[in-house]
Design an enzyme around this catalytic site. Structure first.
Site, PDB file in Angstrom:
ATOM      1  N   GLU A  71       0.829  -1.208   0.000  1.00 43.75           N
ATOM      2  CA  GLU A  71       0.000   0.000   0.000  1.00 43.75           C
ATOM      3  C   GLU A  71       0.864   1.259   0.000  1.00 43.75           C
ATOM      4  O   GLU A  71       2.064   1.213   0.296  1.00 43.75           O
ATOM      5  CB  GLU A  71      -0.913   0.009   1.216  1.00 43.75           C
ATOM      6  N   LYS A 121      -5.223  -2.093  15.514  1.00 41.79           N
ATOM      7  CA  LYS A 121      -4.757  -1.250  16.614  1.00 41.79           C
ATOM      8  C   LYS A 121      -5.671  -1.403  17.822  1.00 41.79           C
ATOM      9  O   LYS A 121      -6.870  -1.635  17.699  1.00 41.79           O
ATOM     10  CB  LYS A 121      -4.672   0.210  16.164  1.00 41.79           C
TER      11      LYS A 121
END
Length: 335
Positions: free
Chosen positions: A27, A194
């Protein structure tokens, strides 16, 4: 039927895909929005080098001047990493507007996965996956959601701070990454999600959408900077060959992707007390600035990077390099 997007693969990528050689998608949002200028270019080059050393071809993906590029030239990579690049952050919903208007942008997990699949690339290495946001990330309720198996069954209303704090399931604050994983057969290798996210709900969404979750040499789902979130993974694999065997078998029965969760290297894991302090401060920052939606993660990452004295940056780089190396090993086995 959805028409395939017009893609612009680099010659090396097109040749590798045509010949059935291993290719790994990378990415560009990590580079343009996740790392500081200078270091981002160093990491970009290191990631591509890591893929090559493992025997695969790297394909960093971005949209430049309205053209979805599958594989970047050295000059294009420098442009993506430039401090004044001014690239938009492009999720899957943003690809049409960016291409149609001739804009330039960096691709997220969702858009990178979709473009990679359209280009015939089935393996993607990244840092962390998006997921379901916790209510406190929007309202300032800092009471911690329980960790471990009990969190899977905890009532969401127990974490509400008031009438204005709807649970994540009702607010639809869910990353597009999960929807894309449900729809495209890409293997995403990452270090979980996360800790600010609702990990239990994220795993439930993946289960509902028939996305297998594999733990790489672990029984615990990782939480990005931390090796364990306290939530178990349903399946464990010990090597790239086993992961590839699972992926190949899954593709014969389903069109959804596969999530391969690879914990941050043990020596690079962030100290948990430091992590928890930074997370508490970050949540308070979100509340005080009324940050929500897609802006949550960039603000939190910036706080972690600045307040940790570089510790989080080192952990981020270590985990994404580890993930990209594993992705390349899986791609080699699949080929």
């Amino acid at each position: 039927m959805t028409e395939q997007p017009r893609l612009f693969p680099a010659e090396e990528i097109a040749d590798a895909v045509r010949d059935g050689r291993p290719v790994v998608a990378l990415e560009s949002t990590l580079l343009s929005h996740g790392l500081p200028a200078g270091r981002n270019l160093e990491v970009a080059r290191r990631l591509e080098r890591t893929v090559r050393e493992a025997g695969a071809v790297p394909a960093t993906i971005a949209v430049l001047d309205g053209r979805p590029l599958i594989g970047l030239s050295p000059a294009e990579l420098e442009r993506v990493c430039a401090e004044d690049a001014g690239l938009d952050k492009l999720s899957l919903r943003d690809l049409g507007p960016a291409v149609g208007l001739g804009r330039s942008g960096a691709t997220t997990v969702a858009s990178t996965s979709a473009l990679a699949a359209a280009a015939g690339i089935g393996v993607f290495g990244t840092g962390g996956l998006g997921g379901v946001h916790l209510p406190q990330a929007r309202t300032g309720d800092h009471r911690a959601r329980p960790r471990g198996p009990e969190a899977l069954h905890a009532p969401e209303h127990a974490f509400r701070s008031g009438a204005d704090s709807a649970p994540a399931q009702l607010s639809w604050d869910v990353s597009a990454d999960l929807g894309v994983l449900a729809a495209v057969p890409t293997v995403v290798v990452c270090s979980g999600v996360k800790s600010v996210l609702d990990i239990a709900a994220t795993l439930e969404v993946l289960e509902t959408n028939s996305v297998p979750v594999l733990g790489y040499r672990t029984d615990d789902f990782p939480a990005f900077y931390l090796r364990s979130s306290g939530h178990p993974v349903p399946w464990r694999v010990e090597d790239a060959a086993s992961a590839a065997a699972v992926v190949a078998a899954h593709r014969r029965t389903s069109s959804s992707g596969v999530l391969l969760a690879n914990p941050v290297p043990e020596e690079s894991e962030m100290d948990r007390s430091l992590h928890d302090r930074l997370l508490e401060e970050g949540l308070e920052l979100l509340r005080s600035k009324d940050v929500h939606g897609s802006d949550v993660t960039p603000v939190l990452l910036e706080h972690f990077h600045t307040a940790s004295g570089g510790v989080s940056l080192d952990a981020n780089e270590a985990l994404v390099v580890s993930n990209v190396r594993l992705a390349a090993e899986v791609a080699v086995e699949l080929s």
